[in-house]
Write an enzyme that holds these catalytic residues in place. Structure first.
Site, mmCIF file in Angstrom:
data_model
loop_
_atom_site.group_PDB
_atom_site.id
_atom_site.type_symbol
_atom_site.label_atom_id
_atom_site.label_comp_id
_atom_site.label_asym_id
_atom_site.label_seq_id
_atom_site.Cartn_x
_atom_site.Cartn_y
_atom_site.Cartn_z
ATOM 1 N N SER A 1 0.814 -1.220 0.000
ATOM 2 C CA SER A 1 0.000 0.000 0.000
ATOM 3 C C SER A 1 0.848 1.271 0.000
ATOM 4 C CB SER A 1 -0.941 0.013 1.213
ATOM 5 O OG SER A 1 -0.205 0.037 2.406
ATOM 6 N N LYS B 1 -6.266 5.275 7.834
ATOM 7 C CA LYS B 1 -5.132 6.022 7.296
ATOM 8 C C LYS B 1 -5.460 7.512 7.175
ATOM 9 C CE LYS B 1 -3.086 2.127 4.827
ATOM 10 N NZ LYS B 1 -2.819 1.478 3.534
#
Length: 802
Positions: free
Chosen positions: A650, A693
């Protein structure tokens, strides 16, 4: 590029889609919501009459597998199916092999009560009857008759002996003595030797004749003794029949439709006469054994061991939480009496599989597999379709105690195992019999689609949980908030989590806060309070990380620009609680062969997926800038201040942007953080933990100088549907203090982060000079030109070298 609007950051549950005021107005669901596939598998398996169609329910813990199964069985079991009682009784011919009786549900308890009443009555009446004057007179008369016949027969022989001057003396039964007489006294050795040879011979001949006669008489006496015993037995049986015959006849009539029970009662009738001493003797041993085995004081051989008792005619549904060998398959208890280990059929104890016989047995697969010998025993029982009570101690030890071998019980049961997918796959792979015995897999969903109909269905599911757990009812706003939280748990705006345990816990905690406030309903504020409380309880480690950002120990920049430095985002998990963290990724360039060195991989801190991501971005760089000519710039990548393992791809988009900045010399905006994965064509791929996030960088910005209005997070376009952001982030976005951007190509991310157009190649593969990619191209061109000049100088200086 424009930031995402509010409605794309959070999908609210509109109250008009919930046509009720409180959950009190909703009918609770009889089944678990959203598990249609699993329900169909269960319905099919339970409807199949053939063997082997047992069920393995696959799914992680908390999906409501057991609850769904119990509710389904409660509402869908064939109520016409007849349940049975199972009893063990004595086998009078072979005591080591107790007999099993199968009776309709409830009849076993009646039989046990009837036999108890019968034996209680006989224990009282038999001693009285056999001690009565009438019986004793008949018995004495019978005894005297045979005594007289015996005496007369012996008197005949004695009289004949006297005529021959011989004395007959009968000692013990069967023992006798014939002695020659000298007048009134028996001959001594001396007087006998003094007789003439003729007299001695006459005595010896007479004694021999009398011995033959006496043996004949003694045989008659033995026959008469047997005849007397048989007549005494007949008298006992006649007397006993007078006491118990009508009682046993009544029982046989009562259980006339059950041939096995009638046969047992006939065996009892026959054995009573043979075992009369049990009732006539005051047996302290029986009382002591009964006390030791927690039984009633009565003849143990006539007890009915009610192994399984079905109180109603409903099909049995048994949940076994501790499937040890004995708990599952039963066992035979022992009683220690005067230093001797004693056991009999009345000490056979059932297991849960006995109680579930004719119905359904539900167990956890892991617990079954953890217990020694249980899995093999279960497969053996299912294959043979019978239940044999085997003593585990006999198999494992050298014990020489007396043991029983009870008759096997026919087995007709459906097994339902609950387990995770890994266990299911291991069993499929390593146990060849598993697929034959568990032919149906009930695969439980983790999520369901979110629409108007499913939201109403979910509200009914919440209503059923509220009623089941005896909680306060929820207002429609509270239900809407729970639905929104369920979407966040599912990490998808158009899906709802089916993790029933988490929803039940949220409702319990909301109920607690509502009761603390003295409310009569659970409101959305109570749900918020429960969520906040749960976050606070689990966030100690998160706060420690945030403290390191606040005091500057962890270096993170949320303003300004810097070449080769990007704010990447990661998710950390601490025992079920997840939170996002900002991580600084840096890249440096230097003269080389174009390779990208991944420091994390080289020092063994990078996982396989992370290394794959770096290799993919390296191939993307090569396809853009080294298609025809080599790259003479190498680079190194690292996660700054990372002291643990890194895995996942990611951060590959952030790593690529850091490399592009370093290669081009264009600084990166530090007020933006980025997450995403890339493929070899530069397409941005989705990642997990998008909400955590975004919230993690939002919190980082607040801790490092506050929100400036230019800060934000870049996420993949394909992750927009996963956004269900916290209310604080939404409030900041609404006020223009924070932004979330979505990108689908590397070029879009580069344009946002570096503040310049990434550039688009023309027909010759050249990028505009002022674009980011154009700057990289020019730098590489100049290095290639420099390389050619150096090579030409080298060749001119020493042309002999090739």
């Amino acid at each position: 590029m424009k930031s995402l609007p509010l409605h794309q950051l959070y999908k609210a549950c509109v109250l008009k889609e919930l046509p009720f005021k409180t959950t009190r107005q909703l009918e609770p669901l009889a089944e678990i919501v959203g598990q249609n596939r699993a329900q169909e598998a269960v319905r099919f398996a339970l409807a199949m009459p053939h063997g082997g169609y047992n069920v393995y329910a696959v799914g992680r813990n908390g999906l409501g597998k057991r609850t769904m199964m119990l509710r389904y069985l409660e509402h869908h079991v064939d109520i016409e199916h007849q349940s049975h009682d199972w009893c063990y009784v004595a086998n009078f011919e072979e005591p080591r092999i107790p007999r099993v009786l199968k009776l309709p549900g409830g009849q076993g308890h009646l039989l046990k009560q009837d036999m108890d009443r019968l034996m209680t009555r006989l224990m009282k009446v038999i001693p009285q009857t056999f001690d009565s004057d009438s019986f004793l007179e008949r018995a004495e008369q019978l005894k005297n008759e045979y005594g007289k016949k015996q005496e007369d027969e012996l008197e005949k022989v004695a009289a004949q002996a006297r005529r021959k001057k011989i004395s007959l003396t009968v000692t013990t039964p069967g023992g006798y003595r014939l002695v020659a007489m000298n007048g009134d006294e028996p001959h001594t050795q001396a007087t006998f030797d003094a007789l003439s040879d003729e007299q001695r011979a006459r005595f010896e001949d007479s004694i021999n004749r009398l011995e033959k006669k006496l043996r004949q008489s003694l045989r008659k006496l033995a026959d008469w003794e047997q005849e007397y015993a048989e007549k005494q037995q007949a008298l006992n049986q006649e007397t006993l029949e007078g006491i118990s015959g009508h009682l046993l006849d009544d029982l046989e009539k009562k259980y006339g439709e059950l041939p096995e029970v009638v046969a047992y009662l006939e065996a009892v009738r026959k054995d009573l006469a043979e075992s009369l001493d049990i009732f006539l003797e005051d047996n302290e041993e029986q009382a002591a054994i009964a006390y030791a085995s927690l039984d009633r004081k009565m003849p143990r051989r006539y007890l009915v061991n009610l192994l399984v008792h079905q109180k109603t005619n409903e099909v049995p549904v048994v949940v076994e939480d501790n499937p040890t060998y004995h708990n599952l398959f039963g066992y035979v208890e022992n009683v220690t009496f005067k230093g001797t280990v004693f056991t009999d059929f009345s000490l056979i104890r059932p297991g849960s599989i006995h109680r579930a016989n004719g119905g359904y047995l539900l167990m956890d697969a892991i617990k079954v597999l953890e217990q020694p010998f249980v899995w093999d025993g279960l497969k053996r029982a299912l294959r043979s379709r019978s239940l044999q009570i085997n003593s585990l101690e006999r198999e494992l030890t050298l014990s020489g105690t007396i043991s029983l071998e009870p008759e096997p019980i026919p087995l007709d049961v459906k097994i339902v195992l609950f387990g995770d997918r890994d266990t299911w796959m291991l069993l499929q792979e390593y146990d060849a019999e598993f697929a034959e015995l568990f032919r149906v897999t009930a695969d439980f969903e983790n999520e369901m689609w979110r629409n108007d109909d499913s939201q109403l269905l979910y509200a009914k599911f919440i209503s059923s949980l509220v009623r089941e757990k005896s909680l306060l009812h929820c207002s429609n706003k509270a239900v809407a908030r729970v639905i929104e939280h369920s979407s966040r748990m599912a990490e998808h705006q158009d899906r709802l989590s089916l993790h029933a345990a988490d929803i039940a816990n949220l409702l319990r905690e909301s109920d607690y806060w509502a009761r603390q406030a003295g409310a009569k309903l659970i409101q959305d504020s109570h749900v918020e309070q429960a969520l906040a409380s749960a976050r606070y309880r689990s966030s100690r480690i998160r706060d420690q990380f945030y403290d390191s950002i606040r005091d500057g120990t962890t270096l993170v920049s949320t303003s300004g620009t810097c070449v080769g430095q990007v704010n990447a985002l990661s998710v950390m998990s601490t025992g079920g609680f997840e939170f996002g963290m900002a991580n600084r990724i840096t890249a440096t360039c230097y003269y080389g062969d174009g390779a990208v060195m991944d420091i994390e991989r080289d020092v063994k801190l990078g996982g396989n997926i992370h290394s794959k991501g770096v290799m993919i971005l390296s191939s993307w760089l090569s396809s853009r800038f080294a298609l025809m000519d080599p790259m003479h710039l190498s680079a190194s990548l690292t996660f700054e201040q990372n002291y643990g393992e890194v895995d996942g791809d990611s951060a590959s988009l952030a790593e690529l942007c850091a490399l592009i900045s370093s290669l081009s010399g264009v600084p990166v905006r530090q007020d933006l953080a980025i997450t995403g994965s890339v493929n070899q064509f530069g397409e941005v791929q989705p990642i997990g933990g998008a909400n955590e996030k975004v919230e993690g960088f939002f919190e980082t910005c607040r801790l490092t100088g506050g929100l400036t209005g230019t800060q934000g997070v870049i996420v993949p376009q394909t992750n927009v549907k996963n956004l269900m952001l916290d209310n604080e982030v939404l409030q900041a976005v609404r006020q223009g203090k924070f932004s979330v951007y979505a990108v689908s190509k590397v070029e879009e991310a580069v344009t946002l982060l570096l503040g310049k157009p990434a550039g688009k190649a023309d027909e010759r593969g050249r990028y505009p000079k002022q674009s980011v990619f154009g700057m990289i191209q020019q730098r590489l061109d100049s290095m290639r030109e420099h390389e050619r000049q150096e090579h030409a100088k080298f060749e001119g200086k020493d042309p002999s070298i090739h």
